[in-house]
Design an enzyme around this catalytic site. Structure first.
Site, mmCIF file in Angstrom:
data_model
loop_
_atom_site.group_PDB
_atom_site.id
_atom_site.type_symbol
_atom_site.label_atom_id
_atom_site.label_comp_id
_atom_site.label_asym_id
_atom_site.label_seq_id
_atom_site.Cartn_x
_atom_site.Cartn_y
_atom_site.Cartn_z
ATOM 1 N N THR A 181 55.405 51.404 -13.038
ATOM 2 C CA THR A 181 54.040 51.137 -12.618
ATOM 3 C C THR A 181 53.912 51.371 -11.114
ATOM 4 O O THR A 181 54.901 51.513 -10.403
ATOM 5 C CB THR A 181 53.644 49.690 -12.935
ATOM 6 N N GLU A 326 51.937 51.212 -19.504
ATOM 7 C CA GLU A 326 52.508 50.506 -20.651
ATOM 8 C C GLU A 326 52.021 51.036 -22.004
ATOM 9 O O GLU A 326 52.537 50.635 -23.051
ATOM 10 C CB GLU A 326 52.162 49.016 -20.563
ATOM 11 N N LYS A 434 41.606 50.118 -6.879
ATOM 12 C CA LYS A 434 42.048 51.387 -7.442
ATOM 13 C C LYS A 434 41.424 52.524 -6.645
ATOM 14 O O LYS A 434 40.225 52.734 -6.676
ATOM 15 C CB LYS A 434 41.682 51.516 -8.918
ATOM 16 N N TRP A 439 46.720 52.242 -7.949
ATOM 17 C CA TRP A 439 46.481 50.843 -7.610
ATOM 18 C C TRP A 439 46.916 50.519 -6.182
ATOM 19 O O TRP A 439 47.920 51.015 -5.700
ATOM 20 C CB TRP A 439 47.249 49.932 -8.559
#
Length: 539
Positions: A181, A326, A434, A439
């Site tokens: 991530t 994910e 974002k 992010w």
């Protein structure tokens, strides 16, 4: 029923067998290259053979640090089809996070684009598991580098076996690839994708009511191949025999427009900032983009004005989507049902702006403290997801229990569901920002600012930006002794030493006090309301 495993080997072998003359158009630092799937298949086998010779074994993590091009595509299959695990390293991570993910994944070999070498050279002494480096250059001659031992990608291919046999008897739940991530808080979290998950996700991409990817298409994944499998487009395109156009390093809106026109691209995917830039190029110069049947947009909310321009002026269907690292990533798409054919353009644009219907094969719920929210398009809750290409845990990370509960992934995104079942993301937990599809953690920037001797309090908020969708704006209260003694640029310079450039707020505003709740928490909603038109008013 026969219990045959779902493996990536069957995908590349199908392309070799049935679509040997279909093309992969690849842009690298030296220009445009064209390869057939027959050639890609042979090069992929040579790469698998060569990597095995220099130490790759089943279960090893092999990292790629590269743009979208044919060599990256070859690694997409050479590594997992040999039983190892492809780790697509995000080139936009900070040096600290890059070091963390490479070490945490325990990458054994790193495949690196030549223009990205300086980044890895900066952290080479901190990499604890990497045993060798491969330079993905157009030349067999190695560039000057401090990395060692180092190999030439093309030289390795010359020495590799073109008839190398992939492993065809693996368990379909064998790990095939992994991504981390973008690290909104703390260190990035690793997500592992199995052969089974990737194959099923590729099936979903080919369904008529999702992206309908097929052999007749010309697919151009603009979303990086180091980010969530480039939304699965490279894997599925190889399987279906779809012609691919890979735009390579440091592309521009002009380059994308030229590739669309020249190669007759039919389907492409990227974040809103990409399409904002493309739209500007289309408005300033003449291009034929009539070949596009689907423009996929994800990573952030799509502005209605952007959707309207493509749909109305260029007759290009604009499909918003939702997913995350994910989820492999596609969860939902704003495709239109037959019942919506008679709607007005404005009504259709309103639907396109949503994150859409969940794709077949997945289940979603939106839940709050009262349970599942009603499908009224108003009541908010957290979006949770489950399905065969949804992760079940983070790789060697205690934070698994925070996101995975009772067989569901808790996304952390706040959503509503309308009466037709269409999802709309309305907010984000933990005040994340974002920007350009990536992010940014407001908390991390706040903590950094408040570590400066001059800063008493700091609150960082997301404000709308005409190009990047959102940008961080910092609201700072100075210590009394430093008032009128420190400048905005000094604080920005302080932050630049700790974060990637794109994390640093464009604007730092000095306030006498930051509004707070009754329990002393920052009232970020008030700040957002106050400053949401900052860029509009700045024009």
């Amino acid at each position: 029923m026969m219990d045959t495993p779902l493996l990536l080997t069957s995908m590349i072998e199908r392309a070799e067998k049935y679509f040997p003359q279909k093309e992969v158009v690849s842009r690298t630092l030296s220009g445009i290259h064209r390869f057939t799937y027959k050639e890609i298949g042979e090069r992929t086998r040579r790469l698998a053979s060569a990597l095995t010779k220099i130490g790759m074994q089943k279960g090893d993590k092999i990292g790629t640090f590269a743009w979208n091009h044919h060599r990256h595509l070859e690694a997409y299959f050479a590594v997992p089809c040999s039983g190892a695990v492809l780790h697509m390293v995000n080139i936009r991570l900070s040096l600290d996070h890059l070091t963390y993910v490479i070490n945490h994944a325990e990458d054994k070999i790193l495949l690196i684009d030549p223009d990205l070498l300086p980044i890895i050279e900066k952290i080479k002494d901190q990499l604890t598991t990497v045993e060798s480096f491969v330079i993905m250059s157009d030349e067999t001659l190695l560039p000057e580098t401090t990395l060692t031992p180092v190999y030439s990608y093309e030289q390795l291919l010359e020495e590799g076996d073109p008839s190398f046999s992939f492993i065809s008897d693996m368990d379909e739940r064998t790990p095939a690839a992994m991504c981390y991530t973008s690290a909104t808080t703390g260190n990035p979290k690793g997500v592992v994708y199995t052969h089974r998950g990737i194959v099923l996700h590729s099936f979903a991409i080919g369904l008529a009511d999702t992206l309908g990817l097929c052999e007749r298409d010309v697919a151009m994944p603009v979303v990086p191949m180091f980010h969530v499998n480039a939304w699965g487009l490279p894997f599925a395109s190889v399987w279906y025999g779809t012609k691919q156009v890979l735009p390579g390093p440091a592309f521009t809106p002009k380059l994308l427009a030229e590739l669309i026109e020249q190669e007759k691209v039919t389907i492409t995917g990227g974040v809103p900032t990409i399409w904002i830039g493309l739209l500007k190029e289309l408005e300033e110069n003449q291009y034929d983009i009539s070949s596009i049947r689907a423009l996929i947009c994800g990573g952030a909310a799509s502005p209605k004005g952007l959707i309207r321009a493509f749909e109305e002026k260029y007759q290009v269907p604009f499909i918003s989507g939702y997913g995350m690292t994910e989820t492999s990533p596609i969860v939902s798409l704003s495709t239109l049902t037959s019942e919506m054919d008679s709607l007005s353009l404005e009504e259709k644009i309103n639907i396109r702006a949503k994150t859409g219907l969940v794709v077949p094969g997945l289940d979603i719920r939106v839940v709050n403290e009262n349970g599942d929210v009603p499908r009224n398009g108003v009541t908010m809750g957290e979006l949770i997801v489950r399905g065969p290409w949804i992760a079940s845990e983070y790789y060697k990370d205690d934070r698994t229990k925070e996101a995975f509960k009772d067989g569901w992934l808790y996304t952390g995104d706040i959503a509503v569901v309308d009466e037709d079942g269409y999802i709309r993301i309305t907010d984000r937990t933990k005040d994340l920002i974002k920007s350009g599809g990536e992010w940014i953690s407001s908390v991390a920037i706040e903590n950094a600012l408040m570590s400066h001797d001059a800063v008493f309090e700091a609150a960082v908020i997301a404000i709308p930006h005409p190009k990047w969708q959102e940008r961080p704006l910092a609201c700072v209260v100075l210590q009394e002794a430093y008032k009128n003694q420190i400048t905005e640029e000094e604080l920005k310079t302080f932050l630049k030493g700790q974060f990637s450039k794109w994390w640093v707020p464009d604007k730092i505003i000095f306030l006498e006090e930051i509004p707070k709740t009754s329990v002393g928490k920052f009232l970020k909603r008030t700040l957002r309301d106050q400053w949401q038109h900052y860029y509009t008013n700045a024009k």
